[in-house]
Design an enzyme around this catalytic site. Structure first.
Site, PDB file in Angstrom:
ATOM      1  N   VAL A  63       1.826  34.469  23.017  1.00 44.56           N
ATOM      2  CA  VAL A  63       1.345  35.752  22.499  1.00 44.56           C
ATOM      3  C   VAL A  63       2.572  36.592  22.171  1.00 44.56           C
ATOM      4  O   VAL A  63       3.436  36.813  23.015  1.00 44.56           O
ATOM      5  CB  VAL A  63       0.444  36.483  23.526  1.00 44.56           C
ATOM      6  N   ALA A 108       6.762  39.342  24.370  1.00 39.80           N
ATOM      7  CA  ALA A 108       5.975  38.136  24.136  1.00 39.80           C
ATOM      8  C   ALA A 108       5.815  37.379  25.447  1.00 39.80           C
ATOM      9  O   ALA A 108       6.462  37.718  26.446  1.00 39.80           O
ATOM     10  CB  ALA A 108       6.661  37.256  23.100  1.00 39.80           C
ATOM     11  N   LYS A 109       4.969  36.394  25.469  1.00 37.63           N
ATOM     12  CA  LYS A 109       4.841  35.538  26.657  1.00 37.63           C
ATOM     13  C   LYS A 109       4.148  34.258  26.248  1.00 37.63           C
ATOM     14  O   LYS A 109       3.371  34.243  25.292  1.00 37.63           O
ATOM     15  CB  LYS A 109       3.986  36.234  27.724  1.00 37.63           C
ATOM     16  N   GLY A 110       4.447  33.177  26.969  1.00 42.35           N
ATOM     17  CA  GLY A 110       3.798  31.898  26.662  1.00 42.35           C
ATOM     18  C   GLY A 110       3.309  31.236  27.922  1.00 42.35           C
ATOM     19  O   GLY A 110       3.651  31.649  29.034  1.00 42.35           O
TER      20      GLY A 110
END
Ligand code: GLU
Length: 419
Positions: A63, A108-110
């Site tokens: 995201v 962001a992050k995953g």
């Protein structure tokens, strides 16, 4: 450490904190609308082959919440509890975290929904490489820069960097941070989050008149963050009264021998069988007799149920999202000071920024240089947050969001909305 199962959206709850600060800033409804929507959410399948030859499919996420202040930035989490909602909340928090310490990044992050404990190293490598390959077009040193998070290590970052570099046909260490030193990592990155927690804790204790040599500290979680926080705080003369991990909690009113706990965890991969303290439950640790409490595991640790029973005067959030909004109001009412996650654990992303800058220069700093700059960044912004909190009569969390939102909004307004 499993987070309590609660049937609410983590992202939805995260927005509650945003709204409180947005009210204080009298932010207009258009800006609120923009800032409460993620820029881009990517969901994809990760088919891979087990060592047994069987095929399996996991789900991967990235995201990219905001690019207003720079490329996306944020870790990759490998955990069975990973969902789009959680990754979105984590990307939302990264946006404010990067802004609160004034880094030139968005948020962001995953994540991958998987349990690394059940994966061999080669299975983990295949999953990581496929995850990276799926994101080749949308990550990059000027687009979005991933990093470690729960269950992702420097080795995982090395595989990510190698996969990306192979696809773009050139070495690109700056695509990811938290890499091993040999391939463009930064000195001090592994310890950075725990070091940052220590810096914030000691500064706030001093501000509150808590003597570090006399205060008792309890730390929930003994992974990369909790373990280093325990080590550094003990080195500074603090008494670590309690520690915990998935196997349970260990309490010793005379102080845990942290070095012994660290070598126990290194030898057995967890604290099971550690005899340096009385064995209590994780839930008991959170309400144990201590002056400072450091949650360093997952989200939703403090709820309306345990918040009234917390004994600490100060909570330093080393984990992301450990306090539910209901618990936060209880803490506010009870006068318990909370250094919020976006400040308390910002040491990690700050040294990630230093790593990214060093990679781009191709010139690497001494560890003492990294640590000095880290301390400067954290203390400058922590003190600014404290000043805002005092001026506005707000909690440190609301003050931190106020500072962060203000910085993001200024960037957004300067850039304008392209339509
Ligand atoms: N996963 C860490 C965090 O939640 C570090 C992120 C980064 O270094 O980009 O802040």
């Amino acid at each position: 450490m499993t987070a309590a199962v609660r049937d609410v959206s983590i992202f939805g709850e995260a927005i509650a904190y945003f709204n409180e600060a947005a009210d204080l800033l009298e932010l207009d409804s258009g800006m609120r609308r923009i800032l409460t929507h993620p820029t881009r959410q990517i969901i994809f399948s990760i088919p891979f082959q087990r060592d047994s030859g069987e095929f399996e499919v996991f789900t991967g996420y990235r995201v990219q919440y905001s690019f207003a202040r720079g490329p996306g930035k944020g870790g990759i989490r490998f955990h069975p509890g990973v969902t789009l909602d959680e990754v979105t909340a984590l990307a939302f928090w990264m946006t404010w975290k990067c802004a609160v310490v004034d880094l030139p990044f968005g948020g962001a992050k995953g994540g991958v929904t998987c349990d690394p404990a059940t994966l061999s190293s080669s299975e983990l490598e295949r999953i990581t490489r496929r995850y990276a390959a799926e994101l080749v077009e949308v990550v990059g040193p000027d687009k979005d820069v991933p990093a470690p998070d729960v269950n992702t290590t420097p080795q995982v970052m090395a595989w990510f960097m190698d996969t990306y570099s192979m696809h773009v046909r050139q070495n690109q260490p700056g695509v990811v941070t938290g890499k091993p030193l040999e391939i463009g990592g930064s000195r001090g990155r592994v310890e950075a989050t725990g070091r940052g927690v220590t810096i914030c804790t000691l500064d706030q204790m001093e501000h509150m008149g808590l003597n570090p040599k006399k205060a008792a500290i309890a730390i929930q979680g003994f992974g990369n963050v909790g373990m280093y926080a325990a080590k550094f705080l003990a080195e500074r003369g603090c008494k670590i009264a309690g520690i915990s991990d998935v196997t349970g909690a260990y309490y010793n009113e005379k102080g845990i021998d942290v070095a012994a706990a660290v070598s126990h965890a290194a030898k057995f991969h967890n604290l099971e069988g550690f005899d340096g303290g009385e064995r209590i439950s994780n839930a008991e640790l959170l309400v144990s007799d201590c002056d400072v409490l450091v949650p360093a595991a997952l989200e939703n640790v403090f709820t309306s149920e345990n918040a009234p029973k917390v004994n600490a005067k100060l909570i330093v959030e080393a984990a992301n999202g450990p306090t539910t909004p209901e618990a936060a109001s209880v803490f506010k009412e009870r006068g318990i000071v909370v250094i919020p996650d976006i400040m308390g654990n910002a040491g990690g992303v700050t040294v990630s920024y230093f790593e990214w800058a060093q990679d781009r220069m191709g010139y690497f700093w001494k560890e003492s240089e990294v640590n000095e700059r880290l301390e400067d960044v954290l203390l400058t912004n922590l003190r600014e947050i404290r000043a805002i909190a005092e001026k506005r009569g707000a909690t440190l969390r609301t003050a931190a969001y106020t500072l962060a939102i203000d910085r993001v909004v200024k960037a957004l307004k300067l850039r304008g909305i392209y339509a």
